[in-house]
Motif scaffolding. Structure first.
Motif, PDB file in Angstrom:
ATOM      1  N   VAL A  16       0.824  -1.210   0.000  1.00  0.00           N
ATOM      2  CA  VAL A  16       0.000   0.000   0.000  1.00  0.00           C
ATOM      3  C   VAL A  16       0.857   1.260   0.000  1.00  0.00           C
ATOM      4  CG1 VAL A  16      -1.763   1.303   1.254  1.00  0.00           C
ATOM      5  CG2 VAL A  16      -1.871  -1.198   1.184  1.00  0.00           C
ATOM      6  N   VAL A  17       1.911   1.297   0.809  1.00  0.00           N
ATOM      7  CA  VAL A  17       2.594   2.574   1.067  1.00  0.00           C
ATOM      8  C   VAL A  17       4.063   2.607   0.659  1.00  0.00           C
ATOM      9  CG1 VAL A  17       1.051   3.038   3.003  1.00  0.00           C
ATOM     10  CG2 VAL A  17       3.256   1.938   3.444  1.00  0.00           C
ATOM     11  N   ALA A  18       4.624   1.511   0.163  1.00  0.00           N
ATOM     12  CA  ALA A  18       6.080   1.475  -0.018  1.00  0.00           C
ATOM     13  C   ALA A  18       6.555   1.782  -1.431  1.00  0.00           C
ATOM     14  CB  ALA A  18       6.636   0.124   0.435  1.00  0.00           C
ATOM     15  N   ASP A  19       5.659   2.130  -2.351  1.00  0.00           N
ATOM     16  CA  ASP A  19       6.117   2.537  -3.674  1.00  0.00           C
ATOM     17  C   ASP A  19       6.836   3.874  -3.595  1.00  0.00           C
ATOM     18  OD1 ASP A  19       5.235   0.389  -5.177  1.00  0.00           O
ATOM     19  OD2 ASP A  19       3.225   1.217  -5.411  1.00  0.00           O
ATOM     20  N   ARG A  20       7.750   4.125  -4.546  1.00  0.00           N
ATOM     21  CA  ARG A  20       8.454   5.400  -4.611  1.00  0.00           C
ATOM     22  C   ARG A  20       7.446   6.543  -4.676  1.00  0.00           C
ATOM     23  NH1 ARG A  20      13.302   7.806  -5.692  1.00  0.00           N
ATOM     24  NH2 ARG A  20      13.327   9.558  -7.140  1.00  0.00           N
ATOM     25  N   TRP A  21       7.664   7.575  -3.887  1.00  0.00           N
ATOM     26  CA  TRP A  21       6.861   8.797  -3.770  1.00  0.00           C
ATOM     27  C   TRP A  21       5.640   8.634  -2.871  1.00  0.00           C
ATOM     28  CZ3 TRP A  21       9.332  12.975  -5.133  1.00  0.00           C
ATOM     29  CH2 TRP A  21      10.222  12.954  -6.218  1.00  0.00           C
ATOM     30  N   THR A  22       5.142   7.423  -2.703  1.00  0.00           N
ATOM     31  CA  THR A  22       3.899   7.263  -1.951  1.00  0.00           C
ATOM     32  C   THR A  22       4.007   7.757  -0.507  1.00  0.00           C
ATOM     33  OG1 THR A  22       3.216   5.421  -3.352  1.00  0.00           O
ATOM     34  CG2 THR A  22       2.144   5.614  -1.209  1.00  0.00           C
ATOM     35  N   PRO A  23       5.066   7.429   0.240  1.00  0.00           N
ATOM     36  CA  PRO A  23       5.164   7.980   1.598  1.00  0.00           C
ATOM     37  C   PRO A  23       5.200   9.507   1.624  1.00  0.00           C
ATOM     38  CG  PRO A  23       6.681   6.142   1.319  1.00  0.00           C
ATOM     39  CD  PRO A  23       6.164   6.480  -0.045  1.00  0.00           C
ATOM     40  N   LEU A  24       5.802  10.124   0.598  1.00  0.00           N
ATOM     41  CA  LEU A  24       5.864  11.578   0.563  1.00  0.00           C
ATOM     42  C   LEU A  24       4.494  12.181   0.261  1.00  0.00           C
ATOM     43  CD1 LEU A  24       9.260  12.236  -1.255  1.00  0.00           C
ATOM     44  CD2 LEU A  24       8.774  11.805   1.163  1.00  0.00           C
ATOM     45  N   ILE A  25       3.714  11.514  -0.557  1.00  0.00           N
ATOM     46  CA  ILE A  25       2.351  11.973  -0.803  1.00  0.00           C
ATOM     47  C   ILE A  25       1.543  11.927   0.486  1.00  0.00           C
ATOM     48  CG2 ILE A  25       0.201  11.441  -2.030  1.00  0.00           C
ATOM     49  CD1 ILE A  25       1.968  10.311  -4.306  1.00  0.00           C
ATOM     50  N   ILE A  26       1.683  10.838   1.219  1.00  0.00           N
ATOM     51  CA  ILE A  26       0.980  10.730   2.505  1.00  0.00           C
ATOM     52  C   ILE A  26       1.486  11.795   3.468  1.00  0.00           C
ATOM     53  CG2 ILE A  26       0.520   9.215   4.469  1.00  0.00           C
ATOM     54  CD1 ILE A  26       0.868   6.843   2.513  1.00  0.00           C
ATOM     55  N   ARG A  27       2.790  12.046   3.470  1.00  0.00           N
ATOM     56  CA  ARG A  27       3.348  13.120   4.312  1.00  0.00           C
ATOM     57  C   ARG A  27       2.668  14.438   4.024  1.00  0.00           C
ATOM     58  NH1 ARG A  27       8.919  15.332   2.341  1.00  0.00           N
ATOM     59  NH2 ARG A  27       7.424  16.228   0.858  1.00  0.00           N
ATOM     60  N   GLU A  28       2.519  14.768   2.750  1.00  0.00           N
ATOM     61  CA  GLU A  28       1.900  16.043   2.388  1.00  0.00           C
ATOM     62  C   GLU A  28       0.448  16.106   2.848  1.00  0.00           C
ATOM     63  OE1 GLU A  28       3.476  18.750   1.262  1.00  0.00           O
ATOM     64  OE2 GLU A  28       5.113  17.386   1.777  1.00  0.00           O
ATOM     65  N   MET A  29      -0.256  15.033   2.741  1.00  0.00           N
ATOM     66  CA  MET A  29      -1.651  15.030   3.159  1.00  0.00           C
ATOM     67  C   MET A  29      -1.772  15.077   4.675  1.00  0.00           C
ATOM     68  SD  MET A  29      -3.414  12.505   0.347  1.00  0.00           S
ATOM     69  CE  MET A  29      -5.029  13.081   0.833  1.00  0.00           C
ATOM     70  N   VAL A  30      -0.864  14.416   5.371  1.00  0.00           N
ATOM     71  CA  VAL A  30      -0.839  14.518   6.830  1.00  0.00           C
ATOM     72  C   VAL A  30      -0.607  15.956   7.268  1.00  0.00           C
ATOM     73  CG1 VAL A  30       0.562  13.946   8.866  1.00  0.00           C
ATOM     74  CG2 VAL A  30      -0.180  12.125   7.304  1.00  0.00           C
ATOM     75  N   LEU A  79      -7.594  12.343   3.575  1.00  0.00           N
ATOM     76  CA  LEU A  79      -7.268  11.058   4.174  1.00  0.00           C
ATOM     77  C   LEU A  79      -8.490  10.451   4.849  1.00  0.00           C
ATOM     78  CD1 LEU A  79      -3.829  11.943   5.797  1.00  0.00           C
ATOM     79  CD2 LEU A  79      -4.188  10.504   3.786  1.00  0.00           C
ATOM     80  N   THR A  80      -8.632   9.164   4.723  1.00  0.00           N
ATOM     81  CA  THR A  80      -9.632   8.418   5.477  1.00  0.00           C
ATOM     82  C   THR A  80      -9.080   8.163   6.879  1.00  0.00           C
ATOM     83  OG1 THR A  80      -8.695   6.317   4.773  1.00  0.00           O
ATOM     84  CG2 THR A  80     -10.398   7.299   3.355  1.00  0.00           C
ATOM     85  N   ALA A  81      -9.868   7.486   7.697  1.00  0.00           N
ATOM     86  CA  ALA A  81      -9.380   7.119   9.028  1.00  0.00           C
ATOM     87  C   ALA A  81      -8.117   6.274   8.910  1.00  0.00           C
ATOM     88  CB  ALA A  81     -10.466   6.372   9.797  1.00  0.00           C
ATOM     89  N   ALA A  82      -8.092   5.365   7.934  1.00  0.00           N
ATOM     90  CA  ALA A  82      -6.897   4.526   7.719  1.00  0.00           C
ATOM     91  C   ALA A  82      -5.718   5.394   7.307  1.00  0.00           C
ATOM     92  CB  ALA A  82      -7.180   3.475   6.653  1.00  0.00           C
ATOM     93  N   GLY A  83      -5.968   6.395   6.464  1.00  0.00           N
ATOM     94  CA  GLY A  83      -4.890   7.289   6.044  1.00  0.00           C
ATOM     95  C   GLY A  83      -4.365   8.135   7.182  1.00  0.00           C
ATOM     96  N   ARG A  84      -5.250   8.664   8.007  1.00  0.00           N
ATOM     97  CA  ARG A  84      -4.817   9.490   9.137  1.00  0.00           C
ATOM     98  C   ARG A  84      -4.003   8.664  10.127  1.00  0.00           C
ATOM     99  NH1 ARG A  84     -10.103  11.328   8.418  1.00  0.00           N
ATOM    100  NH2 ARG A  84     -10.860  10.058  10.172  1.00  0.00           N
TER     101      ARG A  84
END
Length: 242
Positions: A16-30, A79-84
């Protein structure tokens, strides 16, 4: 490419989260970015097509939802609850890197526009004076440029051209000096006292300016780690250990 398999929770999470750029996208949304262009600006180097692909992947996996923009034009990503719940994962990754990859970090490589974009999303609007506030940042090196942060009605904008308003306060510094403060290698006061940052404007605004920013989410842990390391070179000068 085949999946890792569902027999291990770490492998399932990695899909779900380990592709290149994906953690940074989640960082920005957080950190509160919900619009496509805002997310893209915070990650120089990612293509728009790849960002679309990653956002769709996260939506399919239940990490985010697409909402119509309040303006009626375009969409927003929330973000959903899972995303948060991934905020603690992103925070742990940042702390781990500071602790174990500290000597490999290159904070001075950040571009002025990227740094200003990071800083604008970390403005504490509740600490700003009433009315419009315009902060003029004059980057003196390595790439001289001037960028304005304009705060008005709780919104903060990054302006690469003169916004047409008088500056409330003016800041002159090299980009590395500002990056040192934002990321926690030294405090604003230390940079000013060391003549690495110069501030001009009404005394009440000059004094309160550092409190307008929340700085990097990892500024405190960076400072702690820096104190345990050899004295770093800050903007061409060796900092005094604390």
């Amino acid at each position: 490419m085949p999946d890792y398999g569902n027999y291990c929770p770490v492998s399932m999470a990695a899909e779900v989260v380990a592709d290149r750029w994906t953690p940074l996208i989640i960082r920005e949304m957080v950190l509160g970015n919900t619009r496509f262009n805002d997310i893209a600006r915070a990650m120089p180097g990612i293509s728009r097509s790849l960002l679309v692909q990653r956002l769709r992947h996260l939506e399919r996996r239940g990490v985010l939802e697409t909402w119509p923009a309040p303006t009626g034009r375009g969409s927003e990503y929330h973000l959903t609850a899972a995303g948060r719940d991934l905020e603690r994962v992103i925070d742990s990754l940042g702390r781990w890197a500071i602790e174990w990859l500290f000597d490999e970090l290159r904070p001075h490589d950040v571009a002025p526009t990227t740094l200003m974009w990071w800083m604008h999303r970390r403005v504490d609007t509740s600490a700003l004076p009433p009315g419009r506030t315009v902060i003029e940042f004059r980057h003196t090196a390595p790439d001289p440029t001037t960028i304005w942060l304009v705060a008005d009605h709780g919104e903060v904008s990054v302006c690469l051209q003169h916004p047409g308003f008088e500056s409330s306060v003016e800041v002159s510094a090299s980009t590395p000096a500002l990056a040192d403060v934002f990321q926690g290698y030294c405090t604003w006061r230390e940079a000013v006292d060391g003549n690495r940052i110069e501030v001009a404007g009404p005394p009440r605004l000059v004094d309160s300016l550092p409190r307008w920013f929340l700085w990097s989410p990892w500024a405190d842990v960076t400072r702690e780690r820096a104190d345990r390391a050899a004295p770093p070179v800050l903007d061409g000068q060796i900092a005094t250990p604390h």
